[in-house]
Design an enzyme around this catalytic site. Sequence first.
Site, mmCIF file in Angstrom:
data_model
loop_
_atom_site.group_PDB
_atom_site.id
_atom_site.type_symbol
_atom_site.label_atom_id
_atom_site.label_comp_id
_atom_site.label_asym_id
_atom_site.label_seq_id
_atom_site.Cartn_x
_atom_site.Cartn_y
_atom_site.Cartn_z
ATOM 1 N N SER A 22 0.871 -1.184 0.000
ATOM 2 C CA SER A 22 0.000 0.000 0.000
ATOM 3 C C SER A 22 0.901 1.225 0.000
ATOM 4 O O SER A 22 2.038 1.164 0.495
ATOM 5 C CB SER A 22 -0.862 0.024 1.266
ATOM 6 N N TYR A 81 -1.398 -0.139 10.316
ATOM 7 C CA TYR A 81 -1.544 -0.546 8.914
ATOM 8 C C TYR A 81 -0.293 -0.180 8.112
ATOM 9 O O TYR A 81 0.261 -1.010 7.385
ATOM 10 C CB TYR A 81 -2.793 0.119 8.318
HETATM 11 N N1 LIG Z 1 -8.978 -1.196 -0.712
HETATM 12 C C1 LIG Z 1 -7.968 -0.339 -0.542
HETATM 13 O O1 LIG Z 1 -8.139 0.881 -0.468
HETATM 14 C C2 LIG Z 1 -6.549 -0.848 -0.465
HETATM 15 C C3 LIG Z 1 -5.505 0.057 -0.668
HETATM 16 C C4 LIG Z 1 -4.186 -0.378 -0.594
HETATM 17 C C5 LIG Z 1 -3.933 -1.718 -0.335
HETATM 18 N N2 LIG Z 1 -4.970 -2.571 -0.132
HETATM 19 C C6 LIG Z 1 -4.632 -3.971 0.166
HETATM 20 O O2 LIG Z 1 -5.196 -4.807 -0.820
HETATM 21 C C7 LIG Z 1 -5.482 -6.086 -0.257
HETATM 22 C C8 LIG Z 1 -6.903 -6.469 -0.566
HETATM 23 O O3 LIG Z 1 -7.768 -5.470 -0.062
HETATM 24 P P1 LIG Z 1 -9.306 -5.369 -0.464
HETATM 25 O O4 LIG Z 1 -9.635 -3.920 -0.414
HETATM 26 O O5 LIG Z 1 -9.583 -6.135 -1.696
HETATM 27 O O6 LIG Z 1 -9.942 -6.081 0.836
HETATM 28 P P2 LIG Z 1 -11.274 -6.943 1.055
HETATM 29 O O7 LIG Z 1 -11.600 -6.781 2.491
HETATM 30 O O8 LIG Z 1 -12.309 -6.609 0.027
HETATM 31 O O9 LIG Z 1 -10.762 -8.439 0.788
HETATM 32 C C9 LIG Z 1 -9.803 -9.070 1.595
HETATM 33 C C10 LIG Z 1 -10.005 -10.577 1.545
HETATM 34 O O10 LIG Z 1 -8.991 -11.172 2.379
HETATM 35 C C11 LIG Z 1 -9.585 -12.213 3.126
HETATM 36 N N3 LIG Z 1 -8.821 -12.465 4.347
HETATM 37 C C12 LIG Z 1 -8.781 -11.711 5.479
HETATM 38 N N4 LIG Z 1 -8.026 -12.307 6.410
HETATM 39 C C13 LIG Z 1 -7.572 -13.467 5.872
HETATM 40 C C14 LIG Z 1 -6.768 -14.524 6.346
HETATM 41 N N5 LIG Z 1 -6.288 -14.525 7.605
HETATM 42 N N6 LIG Z 1 -6.477 -15.559 5.524
HETATM 43 C C15 LIG Z 1 -6.997 -15.595 4.243
HETATM 44 N N7 LIG Z 1 -7.787 -14.617 3.752
HETATM 45 C C16 LIG Z 1 -8.078 -13.580 4.552
HETATM 46 C C17 LIG Z 1 -11.005 -11.709 3.423
HETATM 47 O O11 LIG Z 1 -11.870 -12.782 3.766
HETATM 48 C C18 LIG Z 1 -11.362 -11.033 2.107
HETATM 49 O O12 LIG Z 1 -11.977 -11.945 1.199
HETATM 50 C C19 LIG Z 1 -5.166 -5.955 1.248
HETATM 51 O O13 LIG Z 1 -3.866 -6.462 1.497
HETATM 52 C C20 LIG Z 1 -5.192 -4.460 1.484
HETATM 53 O O14 LIG Z 1 -4.390 -4.070 2.579
HETATM 54 C C21 LIG Z 1 -6.274 -2.180 -0.200
#
Ligand SMILES: NC(=O)c1ccc[n+]([C@@H]2O[C@H](COP(=O)([O-])OP(=O)(O)OC[C@H]3O[C@@H](n4cnc5c(N)ncnc54)[C@H](O)[C@@H]3O)[C@@H](O)[C@H]2O)c1
Length: 258
Positions: A144, A157
Amino acid sequence: MFRLDGKAALVTGAGSGIGREIALLFAAQGAVVALGDVDEAAAGRVAAEIAEAGGEGYPVALDVTDRLSAKAAVATIVERQGRLDVLVNNAGIGMVGNLLETEPEDFRRLMAVNVDGVYHCSQAAVAQMVAQEPQGGAIVNIASIAGMVAVARRFAYGTTKGAVISITQSTAMDFVDRGVRCNCICPGTVETPFVEGYLRRYHAGEVEETRQALHARQPLGRMGRPEEIAPLALYLASEEAAYVTGAQMVIDGGLTAR
Ligand SMILES: NC(=O)c1ccc[n+]([C@@H]2O[C@H](COP(=O)([O-])OP(=O)(O)OC[C@H]3O[C@@H](n4cnc5c(N)ncnc54)[C@H](O)[C@@H]3O)[C@@H](O)[C@H]2O)c1
């Protein structure tokens, strides 16, 4: 271009948001995608979507915080496909709070999923990648921009995502001569259930105003979309990225350029 025909790929957190979109795109480009998620029902729904589109994908039980679960997921893939070519470490969770506001149990929980998770899955995957013939594979970590620059009240985070950037660099360097490439993507804010959860948890009663503020924070005037992140993961996983390793790729609507 950017085909993954016949490649065995594992996408963690594939049941939702960015991971779901990456899994759908990888399958469309010919990969057989193992969908790892603690939410097995969500992974099953994505497998059905892939099948409907004519691709190949299947759910694997995976809790990234559990080292044995990560090893078992990789073993399942190797049993089915004989190898593992691509790992996307996408599973991740967030929280809001500065240093003084962050309770130890919340800090530990974020570290367990966002850092231990990448460590466990990468360790299981790299062990397989260096053992198989032909040797090698590609790892794509979803970090991120919060790991590169300070985002207000994202102490835990940002700490975890800084660690993901560091894991990316050491994995890339330590296995550069064993055919393993490792890169990370640093997204800005992307509209996913992750952001919806944040709005409901921290801004109940002002969801719409906060959503508009999140859009406005980017010079491009809006949040990103999961389908704008997945193509970079595809590129990094593909043969076309053969010369790319140890890199941090930013997709943030201009946020860090300001
Ligand atoms: N959405 C944003 O703004 C954003 C920005 C930068 C980085 N990210 C990163 O992108 C990645 C995905 O984010 P997203 O927005 O798609 O999130 P999301 O919450 O939509 O999806 C995350 C998925 O990870 C799964 N998960 C959680 N804990 C877990 C575990 N212990 N083992 C296996 N699976 C697990 C959840 O069940 C979910 O299906 C994350 O690493 C997040 O930090 C997101």
